[in-house]
Design a protein around this motif. Structure first.
Motif, mmCIF file in Angstrom:
data_model
loop_
_atom_site.group_PDB
_atom_site.id
_atom_site.type_symbol
_atom_site.label_atom_id
_atom_site.label_comp_id
_atom_site.label_asym_id
_atom_site.label_seq_id
_atom_site.Cartn_x
_atom_site.Cartn_y
_atom_site.Cartn_z
ATOM 1 N N ARG A 126 93.742 77.594 106.529
ATOM 2 C CA ARG A 126 92.492 78.115 107.138
ATOM 3 C C ARG A 126 92.823 79.394 107.696
ATOM 4 N NH1 ARG A 126 89.178 74.617 110.679
ATOM 5 N NH2 ARG A 126 90.490 75.397 112.207
ATOM 6 N N ILE A 127 92.053 80.571 107.698
ATOM 7 C CA ILE A 127 92.326 81.648 108.364
ATOM 8 C C ILE A 127 91.039 81.859 109.264
ATOM 9 C CG2 ILE A 127 93.013 84.315 108.381
ATOM 10 C CD1 ILE A 127 94.890 82.513 106.406
ATOM 11 N N LEU A 128 91.598 82.225 110.519
ATOM 12 C CA LEU A 128 90.459 82.370 111.452
ATOM 13 C C LEU A 128 90.439 83.486 112.062
ATOM 14 C CD1 LEU A 128 91.969 79.380 111.994
ATOM 15 C CD2 LEU A 128 89.760 78.871 113.240
ATOM 16 N N HIS A 129 89.388 84.119 112.580
ATOM 17 C CA HIS A 129 89.223 85.399 113.197
ATOM 18 C C HIS A 129 88.135 84.849 114.583
ATOM 19 C CE1 HIS A 129 87.152 88.993 114.366
ATOM 20 N NE2 HIS A 129 88.432 89.345 114.305
ATOM 21 N N ALA A 130 88.600 85.435 115.891
ATOM 22 C CA ALA A 130 87.939 85.117 116.790
ATOM 23 C C ALA A 130 87.328 83.644 117.049
ATOM 24 C CB ALA A 130 86.879 85.958 116.904
ATOM 25 N N GLY A 131 88.192 82.516 116.555
ATOM 26 C CA GLY A 131 87.842 81.347 116.632
ATOM 27 C C GLY A 131 87.001 80.835 115.520
ATOM 28 N N GLU A 132 86.464 81.723 114.496
ATOM 29 C CA GLU A 132 85.799 81.172 113.286
ATOM 30 C C GLU A 132 86.508 81.065 112.132
ATOM 31 O OE1 GLU A 132 82.387 80.073 113.663
ATOM 32 O OE2 GLU A 132 82.745 80.460 115.795
ATOM 33 N N VAL A 133 86.257 80.235 111.337
ATOM 34 C CA VAL A 133 87.029 80.172 110.103
ATOM 35 C C VAL A 133 86.468 81.245 109.026
ATOM 36 C CG1 VAL A 133 87.522 78.803 108.052
ATOM 37 C CG2 VAL A 133 87.360 77.688 110.243
ATOM 38 N N ILE A 134 87.172 81.983 108.368
ATOM 39 C CA ILE A 134 86.841 83.110 107.701
ATOM 40 C C ILE A 134 87.238 82.861 106.209
ATOM 41 C CG2 ILE A 134 86.425 84.803 109.305
ATOM 42 C CD1 ILE A 134 89.176 86.119 108.572
ATOM 43 N N ALA A 135 88.105 81.974 105.756
ATOM 44 C CA ALA A 135 88.688 81.396 104.719
ATOM 45 C C ALA A 135 89.475 80.206 104.893
ATOM 46 C CB ALA A 135 89.671 82.455 104.185
ATOM 47 N N GLU A 136 89.234 79.345 103.720
ATOM 48 C CA GLU A 136 89.820 78.154 103.618
ATOM 49 C C GLU A 136 90.234 77.627 102.289
ATOM 50 O OE1 GLU A 136 87.224 75.353 105.411
ATOM 51 O OE2 GLU A 136 85.645 76.713 105.005
ATOM 52 N N GLY A 137 90.843 76.917 102.151
ATOM 53 C CA GLY A 137 91.211 76.259 100.826
ATOM 54 C C GLY A 137 92.542 75.570 100.817
ATOM 55 N N ARG A 138 92.971 75.449 99.437
ATOM 56 C CA ARG A 138 94.307 74.415 99.088
ATOM 57 C C ARG A 138 95.012 75.021 98.097
ATOM 58 N NH1 ARG A 138 90.123 71.232 98.089
ATOM 59 N NH2 ARG A 138 90.892 70.866 96.046
ATOM 60 N N ALA A 139 96.213 74.935 98.129
ATOM 61 C CA ALA A 139 97.043 75.741 97.282
ATOM 62 C C ALA A 139 98.446 74.974 96.927
ATOM 63 C CB ALA A 139 97.756 77.143 97.924
ATOM 64 N N ALA A 140 98.820 74.752 95.676
ATOM 65 C CA ALA A 140 100.071 74.351 95.166
ATOM 66 C C ALA A 140 100.859 75.407 94.954
ATOM 67 C CB ALA A 140 99.880 73.539 94.092
ATOM 68 N N VAL A 141 102.543 75.095 95.297
ATOM 69 C CA VAL A 141 103.423 76.027 95.056
ATOM 70 C C VAL A 141 104.525 75.099 94.396
ATOM 71 C CG1 VAL A 141 105.557 77.204 96.347
ATOM 72 C CG2 VAL A 141 102.846 77.154 97.077
ATOM 73 N N MET A 142 105.346 75.683 93.429
ATOM 74 C CA MET A 142 106.441 75.140 92.527
ATOM 75 C C MET A 142 107.676 75.875 93.371
ATOM 76 S SD MET A 142 105.140 73.117 90.403
ATOM 77 C CE MET A 142 106.814 72.533 89.653
ATOM 78 N N LEU A 143 108.393 74.896 93.609
ATOM 79 C CA LEU A 143 109.588 75.476 94.385
ATOM 80 C C LEU A 143 110.819 75.714 93.403
ATOM 81 C CD1 LEU A 143 109.500 73.054 97.522
ATOM 82 C CD2 LEU A 143 108.891 75.519 97.438
ATOM 83 N N GLY A 144 111.663 76.900 93.682
ATOM 84 C CA GLY A 144 112.660 77.118 92.942
ATOM 85 C C GLY A 144 114.098 76.542 93.739
ATOM 86 N N GLU A 145 115.081 77.521 93.377
ATOM 87 C CA GLU A 145 116.494 77.245 93.906
ATOM 88 C C GLU A 145 116.362 77.533 95.184
ATOM 89 O OE1 GLU A 145 119.031 75.394 92.540
ATOM 90 O OE2 GLU A 145 117.657 75.010 91.148
ATOM 91 N N ALA A 146 117.293 77.336 96.262
ATOM 92 C CA ALA A 146 117.140 77.920 97.541
ATOM 93 C C ALA A 146 117.638 79.193 97.471
ATOM 94 C CB ALA A 146 118.266 76.842 98.352
ATOM 95 N N GLY A 147 117.001 80.019 98.375
ATOM 96 C CA GLY A 147 117.434 81.402 98.405
ATOM 97 C C GLY A 147 118.020 81.994 99.654
#
Length: 147
Positions: A126-147
């Motif tokens: 969630r991204i908020l501005h002045a206490g109000e949600v301005i964007a929200e969602g879910r995301a998936a990330v594939m992890l690689g080798e440690a960098g």
């Protein structure tokens, strides 16, 4: 997690450097959550601006970077290196504004770890501005080798 938010270098936790590192401050974190803040969205030289504007769709990148901050903190807490990740899916994204460059004050990003494995992570954000949600969602990330 033991490090105080003030002592964390966010740029060391995300793959982007300089102005492309979108979050400026770590507010707080634990094993499942992170909160970060920034007022860089108003900068005239913001790297994601086009036609003089910063569109709300870029809040997905803000969400992804909040996730990266949390993933990096988890890796360090577990005694490992920060793993590189690739965003592979966005789901349920809702944008509640059209643009963000005209918003006064800070943005606050929140990410919640929903699933964690050696090769992938899923988060809600969630991204908020002045206490109000301005964007929200879910995301998936594939992890690689440690960098």
């Amino acid at each position: 997690m033991s490090a105080s938010p003030e002592s964390i270098d966010i740029e060391s936790l995300v793959p982007h450097k300089g102005t492309m590192c979108l979050w400026q401050r770590l507010l707080d974190h634990d094993d499942r959550h992170v909160r970060v803040a920034s007022d860089g969205h108003r900068a005239s030289d913001h790297p994601l601006r086009s036609d003089g504007r910063l569109k709300a769709i870029h809040l997905c990148e803000y969400g992804a970077q909040a996730m990266a901050v949390h993933g990096g903190l988890l890796g360090r807490a577990r005694g490992g290196a920060v793993k590189a990740g690739v965003l592979v899916a966005l789901r349920g994204v809702q944008l509640h504004v059209a643009r963000i460059d005209d918003l006064a004050g800070e943005l606050v990003g929140e990410a919640e770890l929903l699933m964690d494995s050696d090769t992938s992570q899923q988060y809600g954000f969630r991204i908020l501005h002045a206490g109000e949600v301005i964007a929200e969602g879910r995301a998936a990330v594939m992890l690689g080798e440690a960098g």
